[in-house]
Design a protein around this motif. Structure first.
Motif, PDB file in Angstrom:
ATOM      1  N   ASP A   1     -25.438  19.501 -11.729  1.00 44.21           N
ATOM      2  CA  ASP A   1     -26.700  20.165 -11.399  1.00 44.21           C
ATOM      3  C   ASP A   1     -26.769  21.591 -11.917  1.00 44.21           C
ATOM      4  N   VAL A   2     -25.622  22.171 -12.281  1.00 43.66           N
ATOM      5  CA  VAL A   2     -25.654  23.484 -12.927  1.00 43.66           C
ATOM      6  C   VAL A   2     -26.513  23.421 -14.188  1.00 43.66           C
ATOM      7  N   TYR A   3     -26.486  22.268 -14.857  1.00 42.60           N
ATOM      8  CA  TYR A   3     -27.301  22.080 -16.064  1.00 42.60           C
ATOM      9  C   TYR A   3     -28.620  21.365 -15.770  1.00 42.60           C
ATOM     10  N   PHE A   4     -28.574  20.314 -14.948  1.00 48.05           N
ATOM     11  CA  PHE A   4     -29.736  19.436 -14.803  1.00 48.05           C
ATOM     12  C   PHE A   4     -30.744  19.906 -13.757  1.00 48.05           C
ATOM     13  N   SER A   5     -30.347  20.704 -12.811  1.00 44.35           N
ATOM     14  CA  SER A   5     -31.282  21.112 -11.767  1.00 44.35           C
ATOM     15  C   SER A   5     -32.353  22.040 -12.339  1.00 44.35           C
ATOM     16  N   GLY A   6     -33.610  21.693 -12.080  1.00 46.41           N
ATOM     17  CA  GLY A   6     -34.723  22.500 -12.582  1.00 46.41           C
ATOM     18  C   GLY A   6     -35.303  23.449 -11.555  1.00 46.41           C
ATOM     19  N   LEU A   7     -34.636  23.612 -10.417  1.00 46.04           N
ATOM     20  CA  LEU A   7     -35.142  24.511  -9.381  1.00 46.04           C
ATOM     21  C   LEU A   7     -35.000  25.961  -9.828  1.00 46.04           C
ATOM     22  N   GLY A   8     -36.033  26.755  -9.551  1.00 41.83           N
ATOM     23  CA  GLY A   8     -35.983  28.169  -9.863  1.00 41.83           C
ATOM     24  C   GLY A   8     -35.134  28.938  -8.870  1.00 41.83           C
ATOM     25  N   PRO A   9     -34.850  30.215  -9.157  1.00 39.43           N
ATOM     26  CA  PRO A   9     -33.995  31.000  -8.265  1.00 39.43           C
ATOM     27  C   PRO A   9     -34.514  31.073  -6.830  1.00 39.43           C
ATOM     28  N   SER A  10     -35.802  31.375  -6.679  1.00 34.25           N
ATOM     29  CA  SER A  10     -36.343  31.490  -5.312  1.00 34.25           C
ATOM     30  C   SER A  10     -36.339  30.144  -4.607  1.00 34.25           C
ATOM     31  N   GLU A  11     -36.527  29.036  -5.346  1.00 35.41           N
ATOM     32  CA  GLU A  11     -36.473  27.705  -4.730  1.00 35.41           C
ATOM     33  C   GLU A  11     -35.051  27.375  -4.282  1.00 35.41           C
ATOM     34  N   ARG A  12     -34.075  27.681  -5.117  1.00 36.14           N
ATOM     35  CA  ARG A  12     -32.689  27.388  -4.748  1.00 36.14           C
ATOM     36  C   ARG A  12     -32.251  28.153  -3.507  1.00 36.14           C
ATOM     37  N   TRP A  13     -32.710  29.383  -3.375  1.00 37.87           N
ATOM     38  CA  TRP A  13     -32.281  30.217  -2.254  1.00 37.87           C
ATOM     39  C   TRP A  13     -33.178  30.085  -1.029  1.00 37.87           C
ATOM     40  N   MET A  14     -34.172  29.199  -1.080  1.00 36.43           N
ATOM     41  CA  MET A  14     -35.095  29.060   0.039  1.00 36.43           C
ATOM     42  C   MET A  14     -34.409  28.660   1.348  1.00 36.43           C
ATOM     43  N   PRO A  15     -33.345  27.804   1.349  1.00 37.45           N
ATOM     44  CA  PRO A  15     -32.675  27.531   2.623  1.00 37.45           C
ATOM     45  C   PRO A  15     -32.142  28.776   3.310  1.00 37.45           C
ATOM     46  N   VAL A  16     -31.770  29.793   2.527  1.00 35.55           N
ATOM     47  CA  VAL A  16     -31.298  31.048   3.109  1.00 35.55           C
ATOM     48  C   VAL A  16     -32.471  31.946   3.477  1.00 35.55           C
ATOM     49  N   LEU A  17     -33.443  32.035   2.578  1.00 33.85           N
ATOM     50  CA  LEU A  17     -34.576  32.934   2.807  1.00 33.85           C
ATOM     51  C   LEU A  17     -35.456  32.468   3.958  1.00 33.85           C
ATOM     52  N   SER A  18     -35.464  31.169   4.245  1.00 30.99           N
ATOM     53  CA  SER A  18     -36.319  30.647   5.306  1.00 30.99           C
ATOM     54  C   SER A  18     -35.623  30.585   6.661  1.00 30.99           C
ATOM     55  N   LEU A  19     -34.346  30.952   6.709  1.00 32.84           N
ATOM     56  CA  LEU A  19     -33.646  30.959   7.997  1.00 32.84           C
ATOM     57  C   LEU A  19     -34.270  31.982   8.935  1.00 32.84           C
ATOM     58  N   GLY A  20     -34.203  31.702  10.225  1.00 36.89           N
ATOM     59  CA  GLY A  20     -34.725  32.635  11.210  1.00 36.89           C
ATOM     60  C   GLY A  20     -33.864  33.882  11.338  1.00 36.89           C
ATOM     61  N   LYS A  21     -34.406  34.889  11.945  1.00 41.38           N
ATOM     62  CA  LYS A  21     -33.719  36.175  12.065  1.00 41.38           C
ATOM     63  C   LYS A  21     -32.399  36.044  12.808  1.00 41.38           C
ATOM     64  N   VAL A  22     -32.395  35.289  13.898  1.00 39.95           N
ATOM     65  CA  VAL A  22     -31.192  35.166  14.725  1.00 39.95           C
ATOM     66  C   VAL A  22     -30.078  34.471  13.947  1.00 39.95           C
ATOM     67  N   TRP A  23     -30.408  33.373  13.263  1.00 34.41           N
ATOM     68  CA  TRP A  23     -29.387  32.640  12.525  1.00 34.41           C
ATOM     69  C   TRP A  23     -28.816  33.472  11.387  1.00 34.41           C
TER      70      TRP A  23
END
Length: 690
Positions: free
Chosen positions: A232-254
Motif C-alpha cells: 500500500d506504500v505504492y498502491f494506496s491512493g489516499l491523500g495525506p489528510s485522508e490517511r491521517w483522518m483516524p487521528v485527526l477525527s479522534l475526540g479531545k479526551v482520547w
C-alpha cells in the motif's frame, strides 16, 4: 465499529473469472496455513510428548469448528473472523517459540516449514493481484481488526516463555504494530524503519533472548502482517489528510490520553538506555557520551511533548469550528488550513526531527545487543517518532495557507463629462441595489466557502474618496494571523466604475486609483515577506490591469477580470451587466459540480486573468528564523532556547539550490508561454480565462 476499521473492501469486479481466481488464491493461502499449523503442532507433540501441546492442538481445532459454525450457520462473519485471526496468531507464535534442534531433521517439520513459506507467498501474490486489478478500495485506518487480533494472539503465545523473555517479545509485537501503522501512513522513514526492524530481529533480538525461534514460522507471521502495508506504500491512493483522518477525527479526551502511553514508552527507553552505564567497558566514552546526549534527548523530548499538546489544543479548536459549520459541507482540512495549522506543523516538523535524531544518537551510544527489552523498546520508539514527524510534514505540505479578503462595491454606472461617478436615475436605483447586494452576497459566499477571513465588504452608493480607499487598503494589508506571521494570500474584490483609457477606479471628487498606486501600497506593507495579492475585478475596463499585471516582475500579483461583450442583438435581451461575471465565477469556485464552460463560444461575459512574471515562483509562507524564535518563546521554556539557533541553521541549508533554480525557470517559461485555461492558486480559488 470493527466494520469501520476494515481497510480493504472488495469492489464489484468487472470480470467474474479474474475476481474468482484471486479470491481462490486467498482462500488457498489460508488453507495452506491451517494445514501447516496442524502439522507443526502435531510434530511438536510427537517429539516432546508434552500433553499441553496436544490440548492446545485439540482446542485449536475446536475453536476452528466454532468459527465455521458462526460463519455458515449464524452469519456472524465478524465473530468468526475474529476467532480465526486471534487463534492463528496464537498458534503461529507457538510454532515460532516451541522450537528445538531435534525438529530440524524431522520430515514432517520440513513439510510444515515449506507449507508456511507457500502460505505467505500466496498471501503476497493475492494481495498484489487485488491491487493491480483494482479489486479493492482503501479506507483510512491505522490497524485493521485482523492485524490487531493476530498481533494480540502472537503476544499471548509469548507467555509460554519466561517473564523477561515474554515482556521483550510483547515489546517486539508492539513495535511490529507501530511499523505497520508507519507503513500505512507512508511515513518518510517507514522504509528505513522496516529495514532496521528486519536487521535487528534477524541478527540480534532472538540471540539476546537466548532462544532459537523457528525462522519459517516467524517469517510467515511477519510476511502475512507486512505484505499489505508494504504494497500500500505504492498502491494506496489516499491523500495525506485522508490517511491521517483516524487521528485527526479522534475526540479531545482520547487524543490527550494517547500521550500517556507515549510518555511511558519514552521514559522506559531512557531508563533502559541508562543501564548502559553499568557496563564498565569503555566507560570513559560511555559515561560522558550518555550525559551529553542524554541531556540533548531530554530537552528534545520535553519539546516533543509540548509540541504534541499544543497541536492537540489547536486541533480541538478546529474540530469545534468544523462541527459548528457542518451544514456548509466544509471539510476539516479547510478549517485547519484557515486556522493556521500549516504554519504550526512546519515549525513542529523541525522540532520533531531533532527529537528523532536525538533518539537515534542515544540509541547508538547506549547500544545493548544483549538486552532484548532495550532492542524491542528502541524498535517501538523509532516508528512512533517518525509517525509524529511524518504527520507534521504531510499536514504542513498538504494544507492550504491562510487568506484574508476585502470587497468594495460602488454601484455607479454613469459618468459625467468630468469623469465623476454620478447617481443613477431613481427608476433604476432599486434594480441596481438588488444587483449590487447580490454581488456582495456572492463574494461573501466565496469567502465563507473557502474559509477566507473577511476584513470587510464595503458598499457605497455615493462614491468613496481616494484617501478613504488608501487607508482601508493599508489596514487590510497590515493584517496578520493569530500566530503572528502575515497571511499567505490577500484577496481584493472591486466592482464599480472605471476609466476607459486606463482601467483606474473612478472615485468621488474626480479622483482615481491606479494599479501602480495599489502595488506601491502592497510593496510597502509586504516588504521582506512573501505573501501574494489577488485582485478580482468585475468592471467594464479591467483588461488594462490584466495587461499591466503581466509586466510586473518583483512581486506575486494576479488579476482576475471580466469582459462584457455587447452584442448588436439587443432584442434577445442577453445584455451583460456588472455582477453577471461575479455570480458565474463564484459558482464555479464554490460548486465542484458546476457546468460553467468558460471557453464556450458566443459568451457575453468572458473571463481573463493575468499574473506577474514571478507568480510561478510563489510558495506558501515557510517559517523564518524570527517565526521560529517567536513560536519558541510562546510555547517553550527558556532552557530550550539554544535549540532555536541549531534548528534555524540546519533547516536553512539548501543542498539542492541548482535543481530548484532550474525548476523555477521551467515553471516561469511554462506559465508565460502556455498559460492554463484554469489556474489553481492552491487556496481553493481558481483563475480562469475564456
Amino acid at each position: 465499529m470493527a466494520q469501520e476499521e476494515e481497510e480493504l473492501i472488495v469492489d464489484g469486479p468487472k470480470e467474474v473469472d479474474m475476481f474468482t481466481s484471486v479470491r481462490c488464491l486467498g482462500y488457498l493461502s489460508s488453507v495452506n496455513l491451517l494445514v501447516a499449523v496442524c502439522v507443526g503442532m502435531y510434530v511438536r507433540w510427537e517429539v516432546t510428548s508434552e500433553p499441553m501441546i496436544l490440548v492446545i492442538f485439540i482446542l485449536g481445532l475446536f475453536v476452528l469448528g466454532i468459527a465455521s459454525i458462526l460463519h455458515y450457520y449464524f452469519a456472524m462473519e465478524q465473530a468468526s473472523n475474529s476467532l480465526f485471526h486471534l487463534w492463528f496468531g496464537f498458534l503461529l507464535g507457538l510454532l515460532c517459540f516451541l522450537n528445538s534442534p531435534a525438529l530440524d531433521s524431522n520430515v514432517k517439520e520440513v513439510v510444515a516449514n515449506y507449507l508456511l513459506l507457500a502460505s505467505v507467498v500466496m498471501k503476497t501474490v493475492w494481495a498484489a493481484t487485488e491491487r493491480i486489478c483494482g479489486a479493492i478500495r482503501h479506507k483510512p485506518v491505522l490497524l485493521t481488526s485482523s492485524e490487531l487480533l493476530e498481533l494480540l494472539g502472537f503476544g499471548i503465545a509469548s507467555t509460554a516463555m519466561l517473564l523477561s523473555t515474554s515482556v521483550a517479545i510483547m515489546g517486539l509485537v508492539v513495535a511490529l504494530g507501530a511499523l505497520i501503522v508507519d507503513l500505512r501512513m507512508k511515513s518518510l522513514l517507514a522504509v528505513p524503519n522496516l529495514i532496521s526492524f528486519a536487521l535487528v530481529t534477524s541478527l540480534v533480538f532472538f540471540r539476546a533472548l537466548h532462544i532459537t525461534a523457528n525462522p519459517y514460522a516467524f517469517g510467515c507471521y511477519l510476511g502475512r502482517q507486512l505484505c499489505e502495508p508494504v504494497l500500500d506504500v505504492y498502491f494506496s491512493g489516499l491523500g495525506p489528510s485522508e490517511r491521517w483522518m483516524p487521528v485527526l477525527s479522534l475526540g479531545k479526551v482520547w487524543r490527550r490520553l494517547s500521550m500517556l502511553p507515549l510518555c511511558l514508552i519514552e521514559l522506559t527507553f531512557f531508563v533502559l538506555a541508562a543501564l548502559k552505564l553499568s557496563y564498565l567497558e569503555l566507560w570513559y566514552l560511555v559515561i560522558p557520551g550518555f550525559c551529553l546526549f542524554g541531556l540533548f534527548w531530554s530537552i528534545c523530548h520535553i519539546i516533543l511533548l509540548i509540541t504534541i499538546w499544543g497541536f492537540h489544543t489547536k486541533l480541538s479548536e478546529c474540530q469545534k469550528a468544523w462541527r459548528a459549520q457542518r451544514s456548509s459541507r466544509r471539510s476539516l482540512e479547510q478549517v485547519m488550513a484557515s486556522r493556521g495549522i500549516r504554519h504550526f506543523c512546519l515549525i513542529s516538523e523541525r522540532l520533531v526531527f531533532f527529537c528523532l535524531l536525538s533518539t537515534v544518537i542515544l540509541g547508538a551510544v547506549s547500544w545493548q545487543p544483549s538486552c532484548g527489552l532495550f532492542l524491542s523498546i528502541l524498535l517501538v520508539v523509532l516508528p512512533l517518532e517518525s509517525l509524529t514527524h511524518s504527520m507534521f510534514h504531510e499536514l504542513g505540505s498538504c494544507l492550504g495557507g491562510t487568506c484574508v479578503g476585502y470587497a468594495l462595491v460602488i454601484p455607479t454606472s454613469f459618468c459625467s463629462a468630468d469623469a465623476q461617478p454620478t447617481l443613477l436615475p431613481p427608476e433604476q436605483v432599486q434594480q441596481l441595489n438588488l444587483r449590487s447586494t447580490g454581488m456582495l452576497s456572492n463574494v461573501q459566499r466565496l469567502f465563507s466557502h473557502h474559509m477566507i477571513q473577511t476584513f470587510g465588504c464595503d458598499y457605497s452608493t455615493s462614491g468613496v474618496t481616494l484617501e478613504a480607499v488608501q487607508n482601508k487598503l493599508r489596514s487590510f494589508m497590515e493584517l496578520r494571523t493569530e500566530d503572528g506571521p502575515r497571511h499567505d494570500t490577500y484577496l481584493i474584490f472591486y466592482s464599480g466604475h472605471t476609466h476607459k483609457s486606463t482601467g483606474a477606479w473612478a472615485l468621488a471628487g474626480g479622483e482615481s486609483f491606479r494599479l501602480a498606486q495599489l502595488l506601491e501600497l502592497w510593496q510597502e506593507k509586504n516588504a521582506g515577506h512573501c505573501s501574494r495579492l489577488i485582485l478580482v475585478l468585475d468592471t467594464e475596463n479591467s483588461l488594462h490591469w490584466v495587461k499591466e499585471a503581466r509586466r510586473v516582475e518583483s512581486i506575486h500579483v494576479a488579476v482576475q477580470a471580466a469582459e462584457l461583450c455587447i452584442t448588436s442583438d439587443l432584442e434577445a435581451g442577453d445584455i451583460p451587466l456588472l455582477g453577471d461575471f461575479t455570480a458565474e465565477w463564484v459558482e464555479f469556485n464554490c460548486n465542484p459540480d458546476s457546468d460553467t464552460q468558460w471557453s464556450e463560444k458566443g459568451r457575453t461575459v468572458t473571463a481573463i486573468y493575468g499574473v506577474s512574471k514571478r507568480w510561478s515562483d510563489y510558495t506558501l509562507h515557510v517559517p523564518t528564523g524570527s517565526d521560529v524564535a517567536k513560536h519558541w518563546k510562546t510555547h517553550f521554556p527558556e532552557v530550550t532556547y539554544p535549540m532555536v539557533h541549531l534548528s534555524n541553521w540546519c533547516c536553512g541549508l539548501n543542498l539542492f539550490w541548482f535543481c530548484s533554480m532550474c525548476l523555477r525557470c521551467f515553471r516561469r517559461c511554462k506559465l508565460a508561454w502556455f498559460p492554463p485555461a484554469v489556474l489553481d492558486t492552491g487556496q481553493g480559488i481558481k483563475l480562469v480565462h475564456s
